[in-house]
Design a protein around this motif. Structure first.
Motif, PDB file in Angstrom:
ATOM      1  N   GLN A 294       0.828  -1.212   0.000  1.00  0.00           N
ATOM      2  CA  GLN A 294       0.000   0.000   0.000  1.00  0.00           C
ATOM      3  C   GLN A 294       0.861   1.261   0.000  1.00  0.00           C
ATOM      4  O   GLN A 294       0.558   2.226  -0.702  1.00  0.00           O
ATOM      5  CB  GLN A 294      -0.929  -0.009   1.213  1.00  0.00           C
ATOM      6  CG  GLN A 294      -2.068  -1.003   1.112  1.00  0.00           C
ATOM      7  CD  GLN A 294      -2.892  -1.076   2.379  1.00  0.00           C
ATOM      8  OE1 GLN A 294      -2.371  -0.896   3.483  1.00  0.00           O
ATOM      9  NE2 GLN A 294      -4.194  -1.330   2.235  1.00  0.00           N
TER      10      GLN A 294
ATOM     11  N   ILE B 194       2.266   1.750  -3.502  1.00  0.00           N
ATOM     12  CA  ILE B 194       1.214   2.214  -4.415  1.00  0.00           C
ATOM     13  C   ILE B 194       0.906   3.679  -4.163  1.00  0.00           C
ATOM     14  O   ILE B 194       0.733   4.470  -5.103  1.00  0.00           O
ATOM     15  CB  ILE B 194      -0.052   1.352  -4.251  1.00  0.00           C
ATOM     16  CG1 ILE B 194       0.204  -0.062  -4.779  1.00  0.00           C
ATOM     17  CG2 ILE B 194      -1.243   1.987  -4.971  1.00  0.00           C
ATOM     18  CD1 ILE B 194      -0.937  -1.031  -4.513  1.00  0.00           C
TER      19      ILE B 194
ATOM     20  N   ILE C 277      -5.554  -0.772 -10.359  1.00  0.00           N
ATOM     21  CA  ILE C 277      -4.511  -1.670  -9.884  1.00  0.00           C
ATOM     22  C   ILE C 277      -4.619  -2.994 -10.620  1.00  0.00           C
ATOM     23  O   ILE C 277      -5.717  -3.560 -10.748  1.00  0.00           O
ATOM     24  CB  ILE C 277      -4.628  -1.935  -8.366  1.00  0.00           C
ATOM     25  CG1 ILE C 277      -4.628  -0.623  -7.571  1.00  0.00           C
ATOM     26  CG2 ILE C 277      -3.500  -2.854  -7.887  1.00  0.00           C
ATOM     27  CD1 ILE C 277      -3.336   0.112  -7.575  1.00  0.00           C
TER      28      ILE C 277
ATOM     29  N   ALA D 253      -2.952  -6.733 -10.239  1.00  0.00           N
ATOM     30  CA  ALA D 253      -2.141  -7.542  -9.328  1.00  0.00           C
ATOM     31  C   ALA D 253      -1.936  -8.939  -9.896  1.00  0.00           C
ATOM     32  O   ALA D 253      -2.844  -9.527 -10.493  1.00  0.00           O
ATOM     33  CB  ALA D 253      -2.807  -7.619  -7.960  1.00  0.00           C
TER      34      ALA D 253
ATOM     35  N   ALA E 295      -5.415  -6.120  -5.247  1.00  0.00           N
ATOM     36  CA  ALA E 295      -5.837  -4.930  -5.979  1.00  0.00           C
ATOM     37  C   ALA E 295      -6.781  -4.073  -5.142  1.00  0.00           C
ATOM     38  O   ALA E 295      -6.645  -2.838  -5.089  1.00  0.00           O
ATOM     39  CB  ALA E 295      -6.492  -5.334  -7.295  1.00  0.00           C
TER      40      ALA E 295
ATOM     41  N   GLY F 176      -4.861  -2.657  -2.094  1.00  0.00           N
ATOM     42  CA  GLY F 176      -3.849  -1.694  -2.538  1.00  0.00           C
ATOM     43  C   GLY F 176      -4.439  -0.368  -2.956  1.00  0.00           C
ATOM     44  O   GLY F 176      -3.833   0.688  -2.776  1.00  0.00           O
ATOM     45  N   ALA F 177      -5.647  -0.396  -3.534  1.00  0.00           N
ATOM     46  CA  ALA F 177      -6.265   0.837  -4.025  1.00  0.00           C
ATOM     47  C   ALA F 177      -6.898   1.667  -2.914  1.00  0.00           C
ATOM     48  O   ALA F 177      -7.078   2.885  -3.067  1.00  0.00           O
ATOM     49  CB  ALA F 177      -7.326   0.489  -5.071  1.00  0.00           C
TER      50      ALA F 177
ATOM     51  N   THR G  66      -1.938   2.941 -14.775  1.00  0.00           N
ATOM     52  CA  THR G  66      -2.136   1.598 -14.236  1.00  0.00           C
ATOM     53  C   THR G  66      -0.953   1.269 -13.329  1.00  0.00           C
ATOM     54  O   THR G  66       0.203   1.359 -13.754  1.00  0.00           O
ATOM     55  CB  THR G  66      -2.232   0.549 -15.351  1.00  0.00           C
ATOM     56  OG1 THR G  66      -3.349   0.858 -16.192  1.00  0.00           O
ATOM     57  CG2 THR G  66      -2.403  -0.850 -14.776  1.00  0.00           C
ATOM     58  N   ILE G  67      -1.253   0.916 -12.090  1.00  0.00           N
ATOM     59  CA  ILE G  67      -0.212   0.526 -11.134  1.00  0.00           C
ATOM     60  C   ILE G  67      -0.254  -0.991 -10.999  1.00  0.00           C
ATOM     61  O   ILE G  67      -1.297  -1.574 -10.697  1.00  0.00           O
ATOM     62  CB  ILE G  67      -0.424   1.205  -9.769  1.00  0.00           C
ATOM     63  CG1 ILE G  67      -0.340   2.728  -9.939  1.00  0.00           C
ATOM     64  CG2 ILE G  67       0.622   0.723  -8.762  1.00  0.00           C
ATOM     65  CD1 ILE G  67      -0.632   3.513  -8.672  1.00  0.00           C
TER      66      ILE G  67
ATOM     67  N   VAL H  82       6.381  -3.280  -7.530  1.00  0.00           N
ATOM     68  CA  VAL H  82       5.277  -2.347  -7.758  1.00  0.00           C
ATOM     69  C   VAL H  82       5.759  -1.304  -8.756  1.00  0.00           C
ATOM     70  O   VAL H  82       6.802  -0.674  -8.552  1.00  0.00           O
ATOM     71  CB  VAL H  82       4.826  -1.662  -6.452  1.00  0.00           C
ATOM     72  CG1 VAL H  82       3.594  -0.790  -6.714  1.00  0.00           C
ATOM     73  CG2 VAL H  82       4.523  -2.697  -5.371  1.00  0.00           C
TER      74      VAL H  82
END
Length: 393
Positions: free
Chosen positions: A86, A89, A106, A108, A123, A126-127, A146-147, A157
């Motif tokens: 996290q 991100i 995200i 993943a 995802a 993380g978001a 896009t991560i 990451v």
């Protein structure tokens, strides 16, 4: 320390010989990065490069030109723990917002199945901090950024990956001799064969004083450009003035261009044998000019002693220019220095030459000894990826 990740594409479809392709890709990458403190490894469809920050530009040049990967990214490496993911991100989202991004998503990928969260859960979790802090809004269909989170032996990451050249590693498909002129087509032909794994040496025909030193420098720059993708190339510079003058003296005018192509092929046979090439590559495209009608292409091929590859044969000029711009050769190719192919061009060149006529006219030229001399007195220059001017070899 910086970490880069490269994505393998076509290589992953290989079967029992996959290891040989991966081994070659690793060797090519290490050659690009020779002299740096980079550590290169390959595992489970990913190429990894760890390097000092001072070598990032070298690594990014290599990954942008490396054949055999589909994309690459500079990544953040974090602990395999959701709070660390996290935090990473969040840093990338803030950086993207500062550059004008408004939306994100995200993606993943969890290769390490011992990680307690699924890809979907990674995802979502993380978001959450990005969404809660109102840094970016979620848009899963058309996001500004896009991560990507990849949980592997380490956790990576990164933002949108950069595109690469795809294809196969150079050296996996033999060696070809490229007839390199100063035009737009031949560098693209060489690049397209390198994308299929072919190592390329080049042959250039120079007609001083009818072609200027600037014309030769232009071709040397094109050879240097190709070496960025093929790691290295050797340019064989052949003086063809005497051969062209003999053609002008003895050949019917309408046959002069086609006879020049025939003589070039004769010389190329000698160079191909010397450099242990498996084929000869040209930038010909069907119907583009008079020497490239189907009948005239048959005449040229008749005099080749090696397989003749024409990777542009079905492309039009706009498609070729698009590739030339992509590989960075276009601006050099359009410099106003003529090569020997356009000298003494007849007003009405023959369009449908016959092989038996070409054999008879070539025999009348009595030019074999001149071609042999031109081959024996050629100058060879070596170009390596990322270096300056070529060195005599």
């Amino acid at each position: 320390m910086a970490t880069y990740l490269g994505k393998l594409g076509e290589l992953t479809l290989k079967g029992s010989n996959l290891h040989s392709f991966e081994k070659l890709l690793l060797a090519n990458t290490k050659e690009y990065l020779e002299g740096t403190d980079s550590v290169v490894s390959l595992h489970a469809g990913r190429l990894y490069i760890d390097c000092g920050e001072e070598f990032c530009s070298r690594v990014e040049f290599a990954l942008s030109h490396l054949l055999g990967i589909t994309g690459w990214a500079k990544t953040m490496v974090c602990e395999k723990e959701i709070h660390a993911i996290q935090d990473a991100i969040l840093l990338l989202a803030k950086a993207a917002s500062e550059k004008g991004a408004k939306t994100f998503k995200i993606e993943a990928k969890r290769s390490d199945k011992s990680f307690p969260l699924t890809s979907y859960e990674i995802a979502c979790e993380g978001a959450t901090p990005v969404f809660d802090a109102s840094i970016l809004q979620v848009d899963v269909h058309n996001p500004d950024v896009t991560i990507v989170v990849e949980v592997r032996e380490r956790c990576f990451v990164y933002c949108n990956s950069e595109n690469s050249c795809r294809g196969l590693p150079v050296g996996s498909s033999g060696k070809g001799l490229l007839l390199l002129s100063g035009g737009i087509d031949s560098p693209v032909a060489g690049y397209r064969m390198m994308r299929r794994g072919m190592r390329i040496d080049c042959c250039y025909f120079h007609s001083y004083p009818y072609t200027s030193p600037e014309a030769q420098k232009k071709v040397e720059d094109l050879a240097k450009n190709l070496s960025a993708y093929g790691l290295r190339t050797y340019l064989n510079i052949i003086s063809f003035t005497d051969v062209q003058m003999k053609i002008k003296e003895k050949a019917p005018e309408e046959w002069s261009t086609l006879m020049l192509r025939v003589c070039m092929m004769k010389a190329a046979n000698m160079v191909a044998f010397r450099v242990h090439a498996d084929c000869i590559v040209t930038g010909e495209s069907l119907g583009q000019v008079a020497s490239q009608t189907l009948e005239n292409l048959r005449v040229t091929e008749h005099f080749a002693e090696y397989p003749l590859f024409r990777p542009l044969i079905g492309l039009d000029k706009e498609e070729i220019i698009r590739d030339a711009r992509f590989i960075g050769s276009y601006e050099t190719s359009i410099l106003p220095y003529e090569d020997c192919c356009v000298l003494f061009t007849p007003r009405h060149p023959i369009l449908r030459g016959r092989i038996e006529d070409a054999e008879r006219i070539f025999a009348q030229l009595e030019v074999d000894s001149l071609i042999q001399t031109a081959y024996e007195t050629r100058v060879v220059k070596e170009f390596r990826a990322g270096t300056g001017a070529g060195a005599n070899a």
